[in-house]
Design a protein around this motif. Structure first.
Motif, PDB file in Angstrom:
ATOM      1  N   GLN A  75     255.693 108.337  82.394  1.00 25.66           N
ATOM      2  CA  GLN A  75     256.103 109.141  83.553  1.00 25.66           C
ATOM      3  C   GLN A  75     255.314 108.765  84.806  1.00 25.66           C
ATOM      4  O   GLN A  75     255.863 108.714  85.896  1.00 25.66           O
ATOM      5  N   LEU A  76     254.030 108.493  84.642  1.00 25.73           N
ATOM      6  CA  LEU A  76     253.148 108.222  85.782  1.00 25.73           C
ATOM      7  C   LEU A  76     252.916 106.728  86.019  1.00 25.73           C
ATOM      8  O   LEU A  76     252.148 106.365  86.904  1.00 25.73           O
ATOM      9  N   ASP A  77     253.559 105.896  85.212  1.00 21.85           N
ATOM     10  CA  ASP A  77     253.382 104.446  85.286  1.00 21.85           C
ATOM     11  C   ASP A  77     251.907 104.069  85.103  1.00 21.85           C
ATOM     12  O   ASP A  77     251.336 103.309  85.883  1.00 21.85           O
ATOM     13  N   LEU A  78     251.319 104.637  84.048  1.00 16.86           N
ATOM     14  CA  LEU A  78     249.935 104.347  83.668  1.00 16.86           C
ATOM     15  C   LEU A  78     249.899 103.932  82.205  1.00 16.86           C
ATOM     16  O   LEU A  78     250.687 104.423  81.398  1.00 16.86           O
ATOM     17  N   ALA A  93     243.199 111.715  91.330  1.00 17.89           N
ATOM     18  CA  ALA A  93     243.590 111.624  89.920  1.00 17.89           C
ATOM     19  C   ALA A  93     243.877 113.004  89.357  1.00 17.89           C
ATOM     20  O   ALA A  93     244.877 113.213  88.668  1.00 17.89           O
ATOM     21  N   VAL A  94     243.004 113.950  89.659  1.00 16.03           N
ATOM     22  CA  VAL A  94     243.186 115.316  89.168  1.00 16.03           C
ATOM     23  C   VAL A  94     244.494 115.895  89.716  1.00 16.03           C
ATOM     24  O   VAL A  94     245.281 116.494  88.977  1.00 16.03           O
ATOM     25  N   ALA A  95     244.748 115.680  91.006  1.00 13.71           N
ATOM     26  CA  ALA A  95     245.946 116.223  91.650  1.00 13.71           C
ATOM     27  C   ALA A  95     247.232 115.581  91.139  1.00 13.71           C
ATOM     28  O   ALA A  95     248.256 116.259  91.001  1.00 13.71           O
ATOM     29  N   GLU A  96     247.188 114.285  90.845  1.00 14.46           N
ATOM     30  CA  GLU A  96     248.408 113.582  90.452  1.00 14.46           C
ATOM     31  C   GLU A  96     248.631 113.536  88.949  1.00 14.46           C
ATOM     32  O   GLU A  96     249.773 113.580  88.497  1.00 14.46           O
ATOM     33  N   ARG A 105     242.300  98.789  87.978  1.00 17.75           N
ATOM     34  CA  ARG A 105     243.645  99.362  88.159  1.00 17.75           C
ATOM     35  C   ARG A 105     243.558 100.795  88.673  1.00 17.75           C
ATOM     36  O   ARG A 105     244.274 101.194  89.593  1.00 17.75           O
ATOM     37  N   LEU A 106     242.659 101.569  88.052  1.00 20.40           N
ATOM     38  CA  LEU A 106     242.545 102.981  88.429  1.00 20.40           C
ATOM     39  C   LEU A 106     241.924 103.145  89.816  1.00 20.40           C
ATOM     40  O   LEU A 106     242.322 104.038  90.574  1.00 20.40           O
ATOM     41  N   ALA A 107     240.984 102.301  90.166  1.00 18.13           N
ATOM     42  CA  ALA A 107     240.385 102.357  91.506  1.00 18.13           C
ATOM     43  C   ALA A 107     241.413 101.982  92.558  1.00 18.13           C
ATOM     44  O   ALA A 107     241.463 102.584  93.639  1.00 18.13           O
ATOM     45  N   GLU A 108     242.250 100.996  92.249  1.00 18.32           N
ATOM     46  CA  GLU A 108     243.305 100.573  93.174  1.00 18.32           C
ATOM     47  C   GLU A 108     244.268 101.722  93.466  1.00 18.32           C
ATOM     48  O   GLU A 108     244.758 101.865  94.582  1.00 18.32           O
ATOM     49  N   THR A 158     243.345 107.542  78.766  1.00 17.54           N
ATOM     50  CA  THR A 158     242.177 107.769  77.915  1.00 17.54           C
ATOM     51  C   THR A 158     240.898 107.588  78.720  1.00 17.54           C
ATOM     52  O   THR A 158     239.942 108.352  78.573  1.00 17.54           O
ATOM     53  N   CYS A 159     240.894 106.589  79.584  1.00 19.88           N
ATOM     54  CA  CYS A 159     239.753 106.349  80.468  1.00 19.88           C
ATOM     55  C   CYS A 159     239.527 107.549  81.382  1.00 19.88           C
ATOM     56  O   CYS A 159     238.396 108.025  81.528  1.00 19.88           O
ATOM     57  N   LEU A 160     240.598 108.042  82.000  1.00 22.84           N
ATOM     58  CA  LEU A 160     240.468 109.197  82.898  1.00 22.84           C
ATOM     59  C   LEU A 160     239.945 110.419  82.144  1.00 22.84           C
ATOM     60  O   LEU A 160     239.099 111.155  82.663  1.00 22.84           O
TER      61      LEU A 160
END
Length: 169
Positions: free
Chosen positions: A33-36, A102-105, A75-78, A42-44
């Motif tokens: 859904q989030l294209d992750l 990240a928390v908001a999205e 990827r996550l920082a980008e 798992t990292c987040l």
């Protein structure tokens, strides 16, 4: 009403395994859904649980190579989901943390399952809830200990991938 047999430890083990399977499927659906990647989620989660850890500590927790953590955090920082900062106590160390973006999205993707958990917990007495929390902490600790024992007796993930790569025709 037919008599239902008492649950067994085997049944409990199978239910825990099934829960882990469904939780993984949920992660995959949220990731789609989030294209992750599932590993990104798992990292987040790991960084949310332990903010301010290093890439090496994260690699250890996720049982992946340092290179995999670098690619994942890049990827996550980008996307603005992870921030790197210099450790004020040791300027050679870089600390990782989840951002408000990240928390908001990502957070809303879990709202429904967390609401369901809250509704279920509301039906529990304080003693039942304490038992469940203690039980899950114990299962997590037991899995972590078993994983450590297996890893100590076997090859690390990076070694396995090299063996597979060199044995492939």
């Amino acid at each position: 009403m037919p008599h239902r047999p008492e649950p067994t430890v085997t049944e409990l083990g199978l239910l825990l395994w099934r829960y882990a399977q469904e939780a993984h499927r949920l992660q995959a659906a949220v990731g789609d859904q989030l294209d992750l990647h599932v590993t990104d989620l798992t990292c987040l989660a790991a960084l949310t649980a332990s903010p301010g850890i290093t890439a090496g500590e994260l690699a250890q927790r996720l049982a992946v190579t340092s290179g995999a953590v670098t690619r994942m955090t890049d990827r996550l920082a980008e996307r603005g989901y992870v921030r790197r900062s210099v450790d004020p106590a040791d300027r050679r160390r870089v600390l990782l943390e989840v951002t408000g973006a990240a928390v908001a999205e990502v957070g809303p993707a879990y709202q429904s399952i967390l609401s369901d958990l809250a509704r279920s917990a509301a039906d529990c007495t304080d003693e039942q809830l304490r038992f469940l929390v203690d039980f899950m902490r114990g299962r997590i600790a037991a899995c972590a200990q078993e994983t450590q024992q297996i890893r100590q007796g076997g090859r690390a993930a990076a070694q396995r991938s090299r063996v597979i790569a060199t044995s492939t025709p």
